[in-house]
Design an enzyme around this catalytic site. Structure first.
Site: not given
Length: 339
Positions: A202, A243-245
């Site tokens: 990541q 979560g990511h993004n």
């Protein structure tokens, strides 16, 4: 290119050298040198990208990457002048390549508060650890045993609770992060490979804009490549997962136990009831409301209220619930009359 404040860029490599380490085949451009990883849509001409799904075929045809890792069946769609590595596990091999070219900066040395603080109005409780390159703005307060990672930037008049960890992140002014919060940990991403699932590095950050509040024991993951962003004045309750993004708009409200999957985008003034769950790559429009316990698997238009699982517009959900209740009552009555 990942932010060099948080990630070390390792020496560039030729396409041939990368393919050799991966056990993959070079189709063309073995002499091309790459220095970074990027998504297909990136504009870094020295980067290596991958395509793992046919739905990204148009992005492949328009990519500006120096090299792409693709399934052998996709080779013909790669633009002229772009080097090619053929692989039947393109995403996994891209993840391995990421580790060849980038490494997260570790907290190998702590620094004194005087080196990080804007002035003497910054206060830290006992046990606080501050990494190299971190900066803390005037009037901010850091609770006991909290870890501020290398390169982290904290704005003015922020309040950080005890036993929190802040890594790979930038905070605006007047941000509140309560006890036990985890900001900037790796987002959940794994790629299938011959050897089983492997973690996808990541390489993004977390950005918390001015006046954001993050409740106790909540988690905000850093982006896989782009950033995770929480907009101004958004208020997040305890035990929330982002979560990511994700890109969360301004003035959002999230009640406890809400779970937001990766790459969700919300407009301004969106409200989430407790235990709402949002699937990945969902867009939620400005002013929308998500009822408590709802499971959202489709985009929500601006201004609408959705409920249920799978979530749907509130009136539709209520009509279906009433109809179902009547059907159950009718069948129960029929059985009782026959008894």
């Amino acid at each position: 290119m990942p932010d060099t404040t948080f990630f070390t860029t390792l020496p560039p490599r030729t396409v041939s050298a990368i393919a050799a380490d991966l056990g993959a085949e070079v189709i063309r451009g073995g002499e091309v040198i790459v220095s970074a990883v990027a998504p297909l849509s990136g504009k870094d001409g020295g980067a290596i990208a991958f395509m793992g799904d046919r739905k990204f075929l148009s992005a492949l045809r328009e990519t500006r990457a120096a090299c792409v890792i693709v399934h052998p069946s996709m080779v013909e769609h790669v633009p002229d002048g772009v080097a090619i590595i053929a692989s039947r596990q393109a995403q996994a091999d891209w993840a391995r390549t990421s580790m060849m070219l980038h490494a997260p900066r570790r907290l190998t040395r702590s620094i004194p508060l005087s080196e990080a603080a804007e002035d003497d109005t910054v206060v830290t409780e006992p046990g606080v650890v501050i990494g190299e390159g971190a900066r803390i703005g005037r009037g901010s307060y850091i609770g006991a045993n909290t870890v501020i990672g290398s390169g982290v930037q904290i704005g003015r008049d922020c309040v950080i609770g005890s036993n929190a960890s802040l890594t790979f992140c930038l905070l605006g002014d007047r941000v509140k992060v309560y006890s036990g919060v985890r900001i900037g940990e790796s987002g959940f991403g794994a790629a299938v490979s011959r050897d089983g699932p492997i973690d996808i590095p990541q390489l993004g950050r977390v950005i918390l804009q001015d006046n954001v509040t993050i409740g106790a024991n909540s988690c905000v993951d850093r982006g896989a490549y782009d950033d995770t962003v929480i907009g101004e004045n958004t208020k997040i309750d305890n035990l929330v997962m982002i979560g990511h993004n994700c890109v969360i708009g301004r003035n959002n409200l999230m009640a406890a136990n809400t779970g937001i999957s990766g790459s969700v985008t919300t407009g301004d003034n969106v409200i989430f009831g407790g235990k709402a769950g949002i699937g990945d790559h969902i867009n939620i429009g400005e002013g929308a409301r998500v009822a408590a316990g709802a499971g959202v698997l489709a985009d929500i238009p601006p201004g609408e209220t959705w409920s249920g699982y799978p979530a749907k517009p509130l009136r539709q959900f209520l009509r279906e619930t009433v109809w179902l209740s009547k059907q159950v009552a009718h069948r129960k009555g029929s059985k009782e009359s026959q008894a």
